[in-house]
Design a protein around this motif. Structure first.
Motif, short mmCIF file in Angstrom:
data_model
loop_
_atom_site.label_atom_id
_atom_site.label_comp_id
_atom_site.label_asym_id
_atom_site.label_seq_id
_atom_site.Cartn_x
_atom_site.Cartn_y
_atom_site.Cartn_z
N ILE A 1 0.72 -1.24 0.12
CA ILE A 1 0.02 -0.09 -0.08
C ILE A 1 0.79 1.26 0.11
O ILE A 1 0.68 2.29 -0.81
N VAL A 2 1.79 1.27 0.86
CA VAL A 2 2.60 2.47 0.75
C VAL A 2 3.42 2.56 -0.42
O VAL A 2 3.54 3.63 -1.14
N GLY A 3 3.74 1.33 -1.21
CA GLY A 3 4.69 1.75 -2.33
C GLY A 3 3.36 1.97 -3.54
O GLY A 3 3.86 3.09 -4.51
N LEU A 4 2.24 1.70 -3.23
CA LEU A 4 1.38 2.13 -4.43
C LEU A 4 0.65 3.68 -4.25
O LEU A 4 0.63 4.31 -5.25
N LEU A 5 0.89 4.14 -2.93
CA LEU A 5 0.50 5.38 -2.60
C LEU A 5 1.71 6.31 -3.28
O LEU A 5 1.45 7.45 -3.99
N ARG A 6 2.72 5.87 -3.04
CA ARG A 6 4.06 6.50 -3.62
C ARG A 6 4.01 6.64 -5.31
O ARG A 6 4.15 7.65 -5.86
N ASP A 7 3.80 5.39 -5.93
CA ASP A 7 3.55 5.43 -7.17
C ASP A 7 2.49 6.00 -7.83
O ASP A 7 2.61 6.53 -8.84
N GLY A 8 1.30 6.26 -6.74
CA GLY A 8 0.14 6.93 -7.43
C GLY A 8 0.35 8.47 -7.45
O GLY A 8 -0.63 9.19 -7.74
N GLY A 9 1.40 8.98 -6.76
CA GLY A 9 1.92 10.37 -6.66
C GLY A 9 1.63 11.02 -5.59
O GLY A 9 1.72 12.32 -5.37
N ALA A 10 1.77 10.24 -4.36
CA ALA A 10 1.69 10.61 -3.12
C ALA A 10 2.93 10.79 -2.11
O ALA A 10 3.80 9.90 -2.74
N ASP A 11 2.87 11.34 -1.08
CA ASP A 11 4.22 11.09 -0.14
C ASP A 11 3.72 10.59 0.97
O ASP A 11 2.86 11.10 1.88
N PRO A 12 3.77 9.19 1.19
CA PRO A 12 3.21 8.61 2.13
C PRO A 12 4.00 8.94 3.53
O PRO A 12 5.19 9.18 3.60
N LEU B 1 -2.57 -0.21 -9.05
CA LEU B 1 -2.43 1.19 -9.04
C LEU B 1 -3.69 2.02 -9.11
O LEU B 1 -3.76 2.99 -8.67
N ALA B 2 -4.53 1.78 -10.05
CA ALA B 2 -5.65 2.85 -10.43
C ALA B 2 -6.28 3.21 -9.16
O ALA B 2 -6.43 4.45 -9.09
N PRO B 3 -6.83 2.47 -8.22
CA PRO B 3 -7.64 2.89 -7.01
C PRO B 3 -6.70 3.84 -6.29
O PRO B 3 -7.45 4.93 -5.65
N PHE B 4 -5.56 3.59 -6.15
CA PHE B 4 -4.67 4.31 -5.12
C PHE B 4 -4.52 5.69 -5.83
O PHE B 4 -4.29 6.74 -5.37
N ARG B 5 -4.05 5.81 -7.15
CA ARG B 5 -3.65 6.82 -8.09
C ARG B 5 -5.05 7.92 -8.01
O ARG B 5 -5.20 9.09 -7.64
#
Length: 254
Positions: free
Chosen positions: A40-51, A237-241
């Motif tokens: 989840i942490v990785g997907l948030l980062r890949d989706g454009g966030a700063d976890p 990735l889609a829902p996290f993005r």
């Protein structure tokens, strides 16, 4: 205090409470949940966030959203029941951390996304209850196992209500048509009494509540695991993005 995250310009800061149970626990489900946390942490980062990894609910004022991840079972005393034999990895420190992050994030008007345990936790926080251990039924919600959930995912489809926040995470953006998605399921508990203030936005064919949301604010949850590694990369990735975009819009509107 919270584990500092390296600031990234223009990226929303999304808090996620850390898992407190050790992956060395003899129950393999604990290590599996900790691995999913990392996904989840990785997907948030890949989706454009700063976890931002949270070890307490302090410092939420600097965040733009929160994700409540999966893990062990909530203490049933939180919804007025005694724990049954099927409950596992009940961790009072984890319950306190997750509930504090959820409550303070909601009070601060932050977008909040719950996943599996996080879905159940939001229902309990709002005043609902849980099924402590689901009986086998027409839909397999976990692979048969003597350890109540260890092992590979069960897969089934869920229908997501048109116009819902959860449908928006899967690309409908509030379109008139409902969304059907194939999900990775591995839970042995489920929502029993839906809390006042929440509405059901997805159900399985057997009636299991698979998604909830608060119609008055951006708070939503799913019982399944959108982060499951077995899903195609774009589907993971889609829902996290999409959630990151919700948080970015919230930050821009402040």
């Amino acid at each position: 205090m919270q584990t500092p995250a390296r600031p990234v310009s223009g990226r929303p800061r999304i808090g996620i409470p850390v898992r407190l149970s050790s992956s060395e626990d003899p129950d393999p489900r604990v290590g599996e949940a900790n691995g999913l946390f990392d996904y989840i942490v990785g997907l948030l980062r890949d989706g454009g966030a700063d976890p931002v990894l949270l070890t307490s609910a302090e410092g939420l004022a600097g965040l733009d959203g929160a994700v409540l991840p999966g893990g062990g079972d909530l203490d049933p005393r939180l919804y007025g029941e005694e724990p049954g034999e099927a409950c596992y990895d009940v961790n009072h420190g984890q319950d306190a951390l997750d509930l504090a992050v959820a409550r303070q994030s909601i009070d601060a008007g932050l977008p909040v996304l719950g996943i599996c345990r996080g879905h159940q936790l939001l229902n309990v926080l709002y005043g609902g209850s849980l099924v402590q251990d689901m009986d086998p039924g027409a839909v397999a919600h976990r692979e048969p196992s003597p350890r109540h959930g260890a092992g590979p995912w069960a897969w089934h489809e869920v229908g997501i209500a048109a116009g819902s926040k959860v449908a928006g995470l899967y690309g409908s953006g509030g379109a008139a048509a409902a969304v059907t998605v194939k999900i990775a399921s591995g839970h042995h508990q489920a929502v029993a009494r839906v809390a006042d203030g929440l509405v059901v936005s997805a159900v399985a064919d057997d009636g299991t509540v698979e998604a909830l949301e608060d119609p008055a604010r951006w708070v939503a949850s799913v019982q399944w695991h959108p982060e499951a590694l077995e899903l195609p990369a774009a589907e993971r990735l889609a829902p996290f993005r999409a959630f990151v975009e919700v948080c970015r819009n919230r930050a821009a509107s402040r």
